[in-house]
Design an enzyme around this catalytic site. Sequence first.
Site, PDB file in Angstrom:
ATOM      1  CG  ASP A 119      -9.071   8.215   2.797  1.00  0.00           C
ATOM      2  OD1 ASP A 119      -9.936   7.380   2.469  1.00  0.00           O
ATOM      3  OD2 ASP A 119      -8.071   8.470   2.106  1.00  0.00           O
ATOM      4  CG  ASP A 179     -11.052   2.707  -1.744  1.00  0.00           C
ATOM      5  OD1 ASP A 179     -11.457   2.543  -2.908  1.00  0.00           O
ATOM      6  OD2 ASP A 179      -9.913   2.391  -1.391  1.00  0.00           O
ATOM      7  NE  ARG A 251      -7.663  -2.236   0.318  1.00  0.00           N
ATOM      8  CZ  ARG A 251      -6.504  -2.246  -0.344  1.00  0.00           C
ATOM      9  NH1 ARG A 251      -5.882  -3.386  -0.592  1.00  0.00           N
ATOM     10  NH2 ARG A 251      -5.956  -1.121  -0.785  1.00  0.00           N
ATOM     11  CB  SER A 366      -2.029  -1.107  -5.454  1.00  0.00           C
ATOM     12  OG  SER A 366      -0.655  -0.814  -5.664  1.00  0.00           O
TER      13      SER A 366
END
Length: 399
Positions: A119, A179, A251, A366
């Site tokens: 990330d 992601d 998402r 979530s």
Amino acid sequence: MKEGRFIFASLLVTCFLAAFVPDSLIKTAFNQAEQQTKLMLNELAAAKAADSKVALVSPRTLNEAGALQLVPARDWTSGFFPGELWYLYEYTGRGAWADQARRFTANLEREKLNTGTHDMGFKLYCSYGNGYRLTGDKAYQEIIVQGARSLIKRFKPTAGIIRSWDHHKEVWQCPVIIDNMMNLELLFAATRLTGDSTFYKIAVTHAKTTIQNHYRPDHSSYHVVDYDTLTGKVLKKNTHQGFSDESAWARGQAWGLYGYTMCYRETNDPQFLKQAEAIARYMLNHPHMPADLVPYYDFDAPNIPNEPRDVSAAAIMASALYELSTYSSSSQYRARADQVIRSLVQQYRSPVGQHHGFLLLHSTGSKTSEIDVPLIYADYYFLEALLRSKKLNEKKPLF
């Protein structure tokens, strides 16, 4: 008959123009964002004073009791609030916002050496990346590049991917989540800043492998794909945050749309533009997409329309669609992005002075946690989308 066609055409033009987000709405949204963020800054000071055991640096959401939940620098969401502050500075030009942005950005510097997470883009590019873009601060450049160096240590050449998680090793050998497409922007930036194509090549390899293994024939995406790093073989495909392994977590679809649009910007590879447009068609034309274009948390959730919405997915989608509109001959992308922004402003925005300073309500992290709450990344991409809309109104380039 000709007159009737003229009237119909005029109505179409009028409706099309009316769909655009006017500067007055953008101004109002940013004025309210300033007020909310001032509240957030005060709330942050109080929350930190109440819990000084851990170095908490950024807001993430509200807990079940409605209290502000802060996170340390290592959390994947830590870069969004500094980025939000940079966006306020970009819109207003006020030095006070730049000062606050620098202050909260500085809290994340230690993350440039963190090789235990994928990330890095979320954390460092949303913060230091925006800061460097707006100020040209050379110290920020060094942190961006070092963060990219840390990220590529997670690259698995045989599989052609950057590993996502290190947790749940009893479940996955080498998991990659959709992601991760968002973190490639940091690598493209590192190549621009250094001239070293290593970062670029790894980003492109990961993006192409993800097209091959994450996407179904209908252009929806799995959330998690697990790899054997010795052979490159796909071991399993499932979800962690969506409804089920074969469902389309909203998402996740937005991350892919944004990620492949960005990849096309950085490479001019038509494969990435084709992928972005295919994802956009899937999302926008899905029979479970609500009329206001704010999706349910999963397109296949079983109790639609009685399922939580995910405003964060809508904000990410809108920002991506604005950029996609600059690469495509289709006028629908900008019009649909404008429709999302109008929905967010009119129906999903927090009243000023409430919700501890968050900008938007009704996001879902979530299927099991952070359900129907504000989320900081929804606010970040909302402001980004507003800025992109403003630039398009002014016929200015987005980048």
